[in-house]
Design a protein around this motif. Sequence first.
Motif, PDB file in Angstrom:
ATOM      1  N   GLN A   1      -9.873 -21.692   4.982  1.00 35.18           N
ATOM      2  CA  GLN A   1      -9.669 -22.663   6.052  1.00 35.18           C
ATOM      3  C   GLN A   1      -8.420 -22.326   6.866  1.00 35.18           C
ATOM      4  N   GLU A   2      -7.409 -21.774   6.182  1.00 34.32           N
ATOM      5  CA  GLU A   2      -6.148 -21.490   6.845  1.00 34.32           C
ATOM      6  C   GLU A   2      -6.227 -20.189   7.655  1.00 34.32           C
ATOM      7  N   VAL A   3      -5.443 -20.160   8.734  1.00 35.68           N
ATOM      8  CA  VAL A   3      -5.260 -18.920   9.500  1.00 35.68           C
ATOM      9  C   VAL A   3      -4.021 -18.230   8.936  1.00 35.68           C
ATOM     10  N   ARG A   4      -4.194 -16.994   8.474  1.00 35.67           N
ATOM     11  CA  ARG A   4      -3.097 -16.281   7.821  1.00 35.67           C
ATOM     12  C   ARG A   4      -2.803 -14.977   8.551  1.00 35.67           C
ATOM     13  N   PHE A   5      -1.522 -14.618   8.558  1.00 34.74           N
ATOM     14  CA  PHE A   5      -1.088 -13.338   9.113  1.00 34.74           C
ATOM     15  C   PHE A   5      -0.254 -12.623   8.055  1.00 34.74           C
ATOM     16  N   LEU A   6      -0.592 -11.379   7.810  1.00 33.38           N
ATOM     17  CA  LEU A   6       0.087 -10.582   6.780  1.00 33.38           C
ATOM     18  C   LEU A   6       0.752  -9.377   7.421  1.00 33.38           C
ATOM     19  N   CYS A   7       2.011  -9.120   7.091  1.00 27.76           N
ATOM     20  CA  CYS A   7       2.669  -7.875   7.480  1.00 27.76           C
ATOM     21  C   CYS A   7       3.106  -7.154   6.213  1.00 27.76           C
ATOM     22  N   TRP A   8       2.978  -5.799   6.230  1.00 28.02           N
ATOM     23  CA  TRP A   8       3.218  -5.052   4.994  1.00 28.02           C
ATOM     24  C   TRP A   8       3.497  -3.592   5.317  1.00 28.02           C
ATOM     25  N   ASN A   9       4.619  -3.090   4.821  1.00 28.71           N
ATOM     26  CA  ASN A   9       4.890  -1.657   4.817  1.00 28.71           C
ATOM     27  C   ASN A   9       4.230  -1.103   3.561  1.00 28.71           C
ATOM     28  N   ILE A  10       3.181  -0.289   3.719  1.00 34.78           N
ATOM     29  CA  ILE A  10       2.398   0.160   2.567  1.00 34.78           C
ATOM     30  C   ILE A  10       2.890   1.504   2.013  1.00 34.78           C
ATOM     31  N   ASP A  11       4.021   1.985   2.507  1.00 38.61           N
ATOM     32  CA  ASP A  11       4.697   3.146   1.912  1.00 38.61           C
ATOM     33  C   ASP A  11       3.787   4.363   1.805  1.00 38.61           C
ATOM     34  N   GLY A  12       3.190   4.723   2.924  1.00 36.58           N
ATOM     35  CA  GLY A  12       2.307   5.882   2.918  1.00 36.58           C
ATOM     36  C   GLY A  12       3.017   7.189   2.663  1.00 36.58           C
ATOM     37  N   LEU A  13       4.343   7.222   2.805  1.00 38.83           N
ATOM     38  CA  LEU A  13       5.107   8.455   2.607  1.00 38.83           C
ATOM     39  C   LEU A  13       5.470   8.698   1.151  1.00 38.83           C
ATOM     40  N   ASP A  14       5.132   7.766   0.274  1.00 38.34           N
ATOM     41  CA  ASP A  14       5.400   7.943  -1.160  1.00 38.34           C
ATOM     42  C   ASP A  14       4.450   8.999  -1.716  1.00 38.34           C
ATOM     43  N   GLU A  15       4.997  10.124  -2.181  1.00 38.33           N
ATOM     44  CA  GLU A  15       4.178  11.232  -2.671  1.00 38.33           C
ATOM     45  C   GLU A  15       4.100  11.285  -4.193  1.00 38.33           C
ATOM     46  N   VAL A  16       4.682  10.327  -4.892  1.00 44.74           N
ATOM     47  CA  VAL A  16       4.636  10.324  -6.350  1.00 44.74           C
ATOM     48  C   VAL A  16       3.192  10.169  -6.823  1.00 44.74           C
ATOM     49  N   GLY A  17       2.736  11.095  -7.642  1.00 42.91           N
ATOM     50  CA  GLY A  17       1.366  11.029  -8.157  1.00 42.91           C
ATOM     51  C   GLY A  17       0.338  11.683  -7.272  1.00 42.91           C
ATOM     52  N   GLY A  18       0.734  12.167  -6.108  1.00 43.30           N
ATOM     53  CA  GLY A  18      -0.193  12.875  -5.229  1.00 43.30           C
ATOM     54  C   GLY A  18      -1.270  11.988  -4.638  1.00 43.30           C
ATOM     55  N   GLY A  19      -2.381  12.630  -4.252  1.00 43.19           N
ATOM     56  CA  GLY A  19      -3.465  11.918  -3.579  1.00 43.19           C
ATOM     57  C   GLY A  19      -4.131  10.865  -4.434  1.00 43.19           C
ATOM     58  N   GLN A  20      -4.250  11.116  -5.729  1.00 42.98           N
ATOM     59  CA  GLN A  20      -4.884  10.124  -6.611  1.00 42.98           C
ATOM     60  C   GLN A  20      -4.084   8.829  -6.635  1.00 42.98           C
ATOM     61  N   ALA A  21      -2.767   8.935  -6.745  1.00 48.48           N
ATOM     62  CA  ALA A  21      -1.928   7.740  -6.768  1.00 48.48           C
ATOM     63  C   ALA A  21      -1.952   7.025  -5.418  1.00 48.48           C
ATOM     64  N   LEU A  22      -1.935   7.796  -4.335  1.00 43.94           N
ATOM     65  CA  LEU A  22      -2.013   7.185  -2.999  1.00 43.94           C
ATOM     66  C   LEU A  22      -3.291   6.373  -2.857  1.00 43.94           C
ATOM     67  N   ALA A  23      -4.423   6.938  -3.271  1.00 43.01           N
ATOM     68  CA  ALA A  23      -5.699   6.233  -3.149  1.00 43.01           C
ATOM     69  C   ALA A  23      -5.689   4.945  -3.961  1.00 43.01           C
ATOM     70  N   LYS A  24      -5.124   4.983  -5.160  1.00 36.76           N
ATOM     71  CA  LYS A  24      -5.077   3.772  -5.989  1.00 36.76           C
ATOM     72  C   LYS A  24      -4.208   2.703  -5.347  1.00 36.76           C
ATOM     73  N   ARG A  25      -3.074   3.111  -4.782  1.00 41.02           N
ATOM     74  CA  ARG A  25      -2.202   2.125  -4.146  1.00 41.02           C
ATOM     75  C   ARG A  25      -2.843   1.534  -2.899  1.00 41.02           C
ATOM     76  N   VAL A  26      -3.496   2.376  -2.105  1.00 41.24           N
ATOM     77  CA  VAL A  26      -4.148   1.889  -0.887  1.00 41.24           C
ATOM     78  C   VAL A  26      -5.296   0.936  -1.234  1.00 41.24           C
ATOM     79  N   LEU A  27      -6.050   1.260  -2.271  1.00 42.65           N
ATOM     80  CA  LEU A  27      -7.126   0.359  -2.694  1.00 42.65           C
ATOM     81  C   LEU A  27      -6.573  -0.971  -3.196  1.00 42.65           C
ATOM     82  N   ALA A  28      -5.405  -0.934  -3.826  1.00 44.06           N
ATOM     83  CA  ALA A  28      -4.777  -2.188  -4.256  1.00 44.06           C
ATOM     84  C   ALA A  28      -4.366  -3.024  -3.048  1.00 44.06           C
TER      85      ALA A  28
END
Length: 486
Positions: A96-123
Amino acid sequence: MDPQLQAVRQAARERFLTQQAVRAAPTPAVPAAASFTEILASLPQDRLDAPISSLLADAPEEPPAPKRPRVDPDAVVIPKERTDEICKLLARPLPQEVRFLCWNIDGLDEVGGGQALAKRVLAVAKDIAAKRPAAVLLQEVIPPALELLSAAKVLGGSYEVVVPEDPPMPYYVAILLDRKRLRRLSRPVTIPFTSSKMGRQLLAVTVELTSGVGAPPLLLATAHLESTRDHAPERKRQLAQSLRYLQKAVGKVPAGCPAGTPPVGAALIGGDLNIRDEEVKAVQRELGDDAFGIADAWAFCGSPEAERWTWDTSVNTNIGATFVCKTRFDRQLFISQGISDVPGAPGSIAAAKAKAKAKAKSKATLCKESDVSAAQAAAGWRPTSISLVGKSKVPNLGRYPSDHWGVITEWSCGQLPLPDKSPGEPPQPSLPARPTQLSQPSHTSQPSQPPQPSQPPQPSQPSLQTKAVLPIAACPAGKVVIDLDE
């Protein structure tokens, strides 16, 4: 000679001659056995590729051969069950509510490589699907992350993706707009920060609610202001430039809007502003009277202490800091006619002098000067609550989705009808995500243009589909390749 004896001898002689004739006859030739090489050469290619057991008459049927990999073996394959979780959340009834979300998703974090990036983005995608904000303002987005977020099986079926025009760096900002709740009124606009050393930009787009009664248009903007304490002067210039742009937009009809579109009633900037409180005060002094009417959503909602720190190394361990630092880098600042520009409005960032000047004026005078009627004030955009998201670690990773918490606000605006409570339709199929480049139907913004008077009538739903102009070449080829499992 006795005739009987002669007959016997004659018969014996004939038998002997017959046997000799048979023995003298040539023996038919027996064909030589074919060699193994000749047998193999005579077989068709499909028989040569078949397992030996299939050559037997009573052999059981062989299972089908495994599918060949669709992309290179180093690609990050997204399991179908992960995308199914997100689709199920998106299929729930709209909030029912109108919501606005802002978020720095830290795409430059390379820890764990592509697999870790994909897991974080999916989260991140799962949190977005669970909260279902009407708009998402993202920072530090890189091409593989945006490719995954904008895939039809993730968020692309429910959210329209807006990106800046030709960002100069391999990371940038993006805006996601709920296709069911918001309608764009004009093309997005990119405002470059010309003195930035980090390729920073302001991205803005004007929207309206698809089912709001009396809700005025809203300008949504996001930026990732210059990072680190050493770049405070540039960061303050960028904040002042952004706030001036918001001030000029409110009360005007954006260029290219359909005929009859009401003027913008509010403007919001949300993102990783990297700003410190003392820097906000410096910007207040620079803006002077122009700072009046600009409010901080966190302060407007009562300054809840539990939702204050958006970058907190005492809790978030993603960067592995050996020090404790708590800051409110991520903020949502807004201007709303009849809400934030009235005397005594909470959360105002205006300097004391500007506040005193405003209080000296009557309420009627203020409304007259800003051309805001009582009805407009009642229908104004007003934040009602604020909270932080992304505070749970990603399963099987042991890290948070980002080193920043996301900031989500809820808003009231006029008389908002209850949304349709029937289950939402699942995301409609669209073009599949290519594993090597971003090809989702996104929207790019136009170069910076100041707000202009209303233009000639245009279709109510202009076709603004364009290919995203993203710096794919700036990212190493094959560094992170996304492949959605079928």
